[in-house]
Write a protein that holds these residues in place. Structure first.
Motif, PDB file in Angstrom:
ATOM      1  N   PHE A  16       0.814  -1.213   0.000  1.00 18.80           N
ATOM      2  CA  PHE A  16       0.000   0.000   0.000  1.00 18.80           C
ATOM      3  C   PHE A  16       0.852   1.269   0.000  1.00 18.80           C
ATOM      4  CE2 PHE A  16      -2.428   3.353   2.111  1.00 18.80           C
ATOM      5  CZ  PHE A  16      -3.641   3.311   1.428  1.00 18.80           C
ATOM      6  N   ALA A  17       2.064   1.192   0.584  1.00 18.08           N
ATOM      7  CA  ALA A  17       2.930   2.364   0.690  1.00 18.08           C
ATOM      8  C   ALA A  17       3.727   2.644  -0.581  1.00 18.08           C
ATOM      9  CB  ALA A  17       3.902   2.177   1.859  1.00 18.08           C
ATOM     10  N   VAL A  18       3.838   1.676  -1.467  1.00 17.52           N
ATOM     11  CA  VAL A  18       4.720   1.807  -2.634  1.00 17.52           C
ATOM     12  C   VAL A  18       4.328   2.961  -3.556  1.00 17.52           C
ATOM     13  CG1 VAL A  18       5.538   0.650  -4.727  1.00 17.52           C
ATOM     14  CG2 VAL A  18       5.514  -0.583  -2.536  1.00 17.52           C
ATOM     15  N   PRO A  19       3.042   3.112  -3.947  1.00 19.51           N
ATOM     16  CA  PRO A  19       2.707   4.235  -4.828  1.00 19.51           C
ATOM     17  C   PRO A  19       3.053   5.602  -4.234  1.00 19.51           C
ATOM     18  CG  PRO A  19       0.929   2.638  -4.831  1.00 19.51           C
ATOM     19  CD  PRO A  19       1.875   2.227  -3.728  1.00 19.51           C
ATOM     20  N   THR A  20       2.943   5.752  -2.923  1.00 16.25           N
ATOM     21  CA  THR A  20       3.266   7.037  -2.302  1.00 16.25           C
ATOM     22  C   THR A  20       4.758   7.326  -2.404  1.00 16.25           C
ATOM     23  OG1 THR A  20       1.415   6.810  -0.759  1.00 16.25           O
ATOM     24  CG2 THR A  20       3.117   8.391  -0.185  1.00 16.25           C
ATOM     25  N   PRO A  51      10.159  -6.686   2.932  1.00 18.04           N
ATOM     26  CA  PRO A  51       8.864  -6.019   2.796  1.00 18.04           C
ATOM     27  C   PRO A  51       8.728  -5.420   1.398  1.00 18.04           C
ATOM     28  CG  PRO A  51      10.051  -5.258   4.764  1.00 18.04           C
ATOM     29  CD  PRO A  51      11.025  -6.043   3.943  1.00 18.04           C
ATOM     30  N   PRO A  52       7.496  -5.285   0.900  1.00 17.25           N
ATOM     31  CA  PRO A  52       7.301  -4.694  -0.423  1.00 17.25           C
ATOM     32  C   PRO A  52       7.943  -3.322  -0.587  1.00 17.25           C
ATOM     33  CG  PRO A  52       5.281  -5.736   0.312  1.00 17.25           C
ATOM     34  CD  PRO A  52       6.233  -5.788   1.474  1.00 17.25           C
ATOM     35  N   VAL A  90       3.525   5.592   5.971  1.00 14.03           N
ATOM     36  CA  VAL A  90       2.413   4.883   5.331  1.00 14.03           C
ATOM     37  C   VAL A  90       2.503   3.410   5.738  1.00 14.03           C
ATOM     38  CG1 VAL A  90       1.204   4.358   3.194  1.00 14.03           C
ATOM     39  CG2 VAL A  90       2.558   6.456   3.356  1.00 14.03           C
ATOM     40  N   GLY A  91       1.677   3.017   6.688  1.00 12.49           N
ATOM     41  CA  GLY A  91       1.619   1.606   7.076  1.00 12.49           C
ATOM     42  C   GLY A  91       2.939   1.069   7.603  1.00 12.49           C
ATOM     43  N   TYR A  92       3.620   1.829   8.432  1.00  9.54           N
ATOM     44  CA  TYR A  92       4.923   1.371   8.906  1.00  9.54           C
ATOM     45  C   TYR A  92       4.809   0.162   9.825  1.00  9.54           C
ATOM     46  CZ  TYR A  92       9.461   1.416  11.279  1.00  9.54           C
ATOM     47  OH  TYR A  92      10.676   1.063  11.813  1.00  9.54           O
ATOM     48  N   GLY A  93       3.812   0.156  10.704  1.00  8.08           N
ATOM     49  CA  GLY A  93       3.612  -1.001  11.566  1.00  8.08           C
ATOM     50  C   GLY A  93       4.184  -0.862  12.954  1.00  8.08           C
ATOM     51  N   GLN A  94       4.728   0.313  13.281  1.00  6.09           N
ATOM     52  CA  GLN A  94       5.191   0.578  14.639  1.00  6.09           C
ATOM     53  C   GLN A  94       4.669   1.947  15.074  1.00  6.09           C
ATOM     54  OE1 GLN A  94       9.405   0.117  15.422  1.00  6.09           O
ATOM     55  NE2 GLN A  94       9.610  -1.550  13.950  1.00  6.09           N
ATOM     56  N   ILE A  95       4.393   2.087  16.368  1.00  6.24           N
ATOM     57  CA  ILE A  95       4.011   3.388  16.915  1.00  6.24           C
ATOM     58  C   ILE A  95       5.217   4.317  16.854  1.00  6.24           C
ATOM     59  CG2 ILE A  95       3.236   4.613  18.972  1.00  6.24           C
ATOM     60  CD1 ILE A  95       1.087   2.914  17.737  1.00  6.24           C
ATOM     61  N   ILE A  96       5.013   5.509  16.331  1.00  2.00           N
ATOM     62  CA  ILE A  96       6.101   6.483  16.229  1.00  2.00           C
ATOM     63  C   ILE A  96       6.174   7.271  17.539  1.00  2.00           C
ATOM     64  CG2 ILE A  96       7.086   8.373  14.891  1.00  2.00           C
ATOM     65  CD1 ILE A  96       6.704   5.790  13.300  1.00  2.00           C
ATOM     66  N   PRO A  97       7.284   7.197  18.270  1.00  2.00           N
ATOM     67  CA  PRO A  97       7.375   7.895  19.563  1.00  2.00           C
ATOM     68  C   PRO A  97       7.551   9.404  19.380  1.00  2.00           C
ATOM     69  CG  PRO A  97       9.473   6.870  19.053  1.00  2.00           C
ATOM     70  CD  PRO A  97       8.517   6.446  17.962  1.00  2.00           C
ATOM     71  N   GLN A  98       7.224  10.137  20.413  1.00  2.00           N
ATOM     72  CA  GLN A  98       7.308  11.603  20.360  1.00  2.00           C
ATOM     73  C   GLN A  98       8.722  12.074  20.061  1.00  2.00           C
ATOM     74  OE1 GLN A  98       4.401  13.491  20.747  1.00  2.00           O
ATOM     75  NE2 GLN A  98       5.713  15.100  19.871  1.00  2.00           N
ATOM     76  N   VAL A  99       9.726  11.346  20.524  1.00  2.00           N
ATOM     77  CA  VAL A  99      11.108  11.766  20.289  1.00  2.00           C
ATOM     78  C   VAL A  99      11.428  11.765  18.793  1.00  2.00           C
ATOM     79  CG1 VAL A  99      12.056   9.424  20.574  1.00  2.00           C
ATOM     80  CG2 VAL A  99      13.512  11.422  21.021  1.00  2.00           C
ATOM     81  N   LEU A 173      -7.127   2.826  -3.189  1.00  2.00           N
ATOM     82  CA  LEU A 173      -6.836   3.833  -2.172  1.00  2.00           C
ATOM     83  C   LEU A 173      -5.345   4.132  -2.084  1.00  2.00           C
ATOM     84  CD1 LEU A 173      -9.256   2.916   0.754  1.00  2.00           C
ATOM     85  CD2 LEU A 173      -9.588   4.534  -1.127  1.00  2.00           C
ATOM     86  N   ALA A 174      -4.498   3.156  -2.413  1.00  2.00           N
ATOM     87  CA  ALA A 174      -3.051   3.404  -2.415  1.00  2.00           C
ATOM     88  C   ALA A 174      -2.688   4.470  -3.441  1.00  2.00           C
ATOM     89  CB  ALA A 174      -2.300   2.106  -2.702  1.00  2.00           C
ATOM     90  N   VAL A 175      -3.295   4.397  -4.622  1.00  2.00           N
ATOM     91  CA  VAL A 175      -3.040   5.392  -5.673  1.00  2.00           C
ATOM     92  C   VAL A 175      -3.613   6.752  -5.275  1.00  2.00           C
ATOM     93  CG1 VAL A 175      -3.484   5.985  -8.081  1.00  2.00           C
ATOM     94  CG2 VAL A 175      -2.918   3.627  -7.458  1.00  2.00           C
ATOM     95  N   MET A 176      -4.823   6.746  -4.716  1.00  5.39           N
ATOM     96  CA  MET A 176      -5.421   7.990  -4.254  1.00  5.39           C
ATOM     97  C   MET A 176      -4.586   8.634  -3.155  1.00  5.39           C
ATOM     98  SD  MET A 176      -9.493   7.032  -4.041  1.00  5.39           S
ATOM     99  CE  MET A 176      -9.821   8.559  -3.136  1.00  5.39           C
ATOM    100  N   GLY A 177      -4.110   7.798  -2.226  1.00  6.19           N
ATOM    101  CA  GLY A 177      -3.308   8.312  -1.123  1.00  6.19           C
ATOM    102  C   GLY A 177      -1.992   8.904  -1.579  1.00  6.19           C
ATOM    103  N   ALA A 178      -1.386   8.284  -2.603  1.00  6.48           N
ATOM    104  CA  ALA A 178      -0.119   8.805  -3.138  1.00  6.48           C
ATOM    105  C   ALA A 178      -0.300  10.204  -3.700  1.00  6.48           C
ATOM    106  CB  ALA A 178       0.396   7.853  -4.219  1.00  6.48           C
ATOM    107  N   SER A 179      -1.341  10.394  -4.483  1.00  5.47           N
ATOM    108  CA  SER A 179      -1.611  11.707  -5.062  1.00  5.47           C
ATOM    109  C   SER A 179      -1.922  12.735  -3.984  1.00  5.47           C
ATOM    110  CB  SER A 179      -2.786  11.592  -6.044  1.00  5.47           C
ATOM    111  OG  SER A 179      -3.134  12.850  -6.570  1.00  5.47           O
ATOM    112  N   LEU A 180      -2.721  12.308  -2.986  1.00  5.48           N
ATOM    113  CA  LEU A 180      -3.092  13.233  -1.911  1.00  5.48           C
ATOM    114  C   LEU A 180      -1.889  13.627  -1.064  1.00  5.48           C
ATOM    115  CD1 LEU A 180      -5.773  14.498  -0.822  1.00  5.48           C
ATOM    116  CD2 LEU A 180      -5.736  12.712   0.932  1.00  5.48           C
ATOM    117  N   LEU A 181      -0.970  12.693  -0.858  1.00  9.75           N
ATOM    118  CA  LEU A 181       0.226  12.999  -0.059  1.00  9.75           C
ATOM    119  C   LEU A 181       1.098  14.032  -0.751  1.00  9.75           C
ATOM    120  CD1 LEU A 181       3.447  12.236   0.603  1.00  9.75           C
ATOM    121  CD2 LEU A 181       1.818  12.488   2.474  1.00  9.75           C
ATOM    122  N   VAL A 182       1.301  13.878  -2.059  1.00 13.72           N
ATOM    123  CA  VAL A 182       2.108  14.854  -2.801  1.00 13.72           C
ATOM    124  C   VAL A 182       1.446  16.231  -2.737  1.00 13.72           C
ATOM    125  CG1 VAL A 182       2.922  15.508  -5.100  1.00 13.72           C
ATOM    126  CG2 VAL A 182       3.147  13.144  -4.324  1.00 13.72           C
TER     127      VAL A 182
END
Length: 327
Positions: A16-20, A51-52, A90-99, A173-182
């Protein structure tokens, strides 16, 4: 006018993250590092597979970093040393800490596959289909310390087709998300995107999928079961039991008035076959007026095949019952 070129670290894992990632590079942004999960055992041989997103990053000639935990001090220092303008997740799979969030002036921008605040969590695509939504979309948001609770940036909405499954919707949605992110990055750089707080009262959750989520309850309506078949792909899949074995149902169709009213006071019981050609199952609710046609199935240990071939090969009769071991 061309948008400002940004220096952006990219964190993600699935297809899902590849198009972005591809769209960011194509838009001219600098991606000094792609952070993704470590290679994991996969397939029958349980060999380590990348991973992809790692495969895409290497194809694009980008550096790859695969820490076990992004919150560990050595990972944080690696990210700090990049002196990036911002990060994309995009779908990293880990909680990103505040630091880590505090490392970049632009903040961390996430592409989430729902119209926030609906469907916060790990399975927004799947649960939207399971719950029978007819519209969905993608949202870009700023990561904060919560679970998909950060300020919303931009949204894009789309219809959800009545036969669309989670795999097909995910690709769209992956393609839509890529365009929206840019578009979002350009808007943040130009000061034209105004963050919007989420309304917690409107929030719904899309939790991580569990194996048992796929178990079919034949007392539910045909439409509800059909949505589960569509939504829970590729994993865990919708499944039931037949003659003591697990039977996955990969494709189905809701059929109204599939058989004439049964004589006597009782309609067909949920889980009973009411037709073998086509293969049709009685469901709960309006059992006399709607049923679920099985189109593609897979018995445990076998290949996925058309339901008609399955019915012939198993010599099914209308006395067979689906889900009998879960009653």
């Amino acid at each position: 006018m061309a948008s400002k070129r940004m220096r952006l670290v990219f964190l993600g894992t699935p297809a899902f993250a590849v198009p972005t990632l591809e769209s960011l590079v194509e838009a001219g942004h600098e991606v000094p590092l792609v952070v993704t999960q470590p290679d994991r055992p996969r397939g029958r041989g349980q060999n380590a597979a990348p991973p992809p997103l790692k495969e895409a990053a290497l194809r694009l000639g980008l550096g790859v970093y695969q820490p076990e935990r992004v919150r560990r001090p050595e990972a944080v220092e690696r990210l700090r040393g990049l002196a990036a303008d911002g990060m994309v997740v995009v779908g990293y799979g880990q909680i990103i800490p505040q630091v880590v969030i505090d490392l970049v002036p632009l903040g961390i921008v996430n592409v989430h596959a729902s119209l926030l605040p609906k469907y916060r969590g790990a399975g927004p695509i799947q649960w939207a289909i399971v719950n029978g939504e007819t519209r969905t979309g993608v949202t870009t948001m700023r990561i904060d310390a919560g679970l998909d609770t950060g300020d919303m940036l931009l949204k894009a909405e789309t219809e959800l087709g009545p036969e669309e499954n989670a795999i097909d919707l995910g690709r769209r949605l992956a393609v839509m998300g890529a365009s929206l992110l840019v578009e979002t990055i350009a808007g943040l750089a130009g000061g034209t995107v105004v963050p919007e707080k989420q309304d917690p009262a409107q929030a719904t959750l899309a939790p991580l999928l569990k194996k048992e989520d796929g178990l079919i309850d034949w007392s539910q309506s045909a439409g509800t079961i059909h949505n589960r078949v569509r939504g829970l792909q590729p994993w865990p899949g919708a499944y039931t039991t037949l003659r003591g074995q697990t039977l996955h149902i990969w494709q189905s169709r809701v059929v109204t008035q599939p058989w004439p009213p049964a004589p006597g006071p009782r309609p067909p019981f949920p889980g009973h076959f009411v037709s073998l050609k086509p293969l049709m199952v009685a469901c709960g609710g309006a059992c006399r007026t709607a049923g679920l046609e099985l189109v593609s199935v897979q018995l445990e240990g076998r290949k996925r095949i058309p339901a008609a071939d399955f019915a012939n090969g198993q010599r099914l009769t209308e006395n067979d019952i689906l889900g009998e071991s879960h009653r």
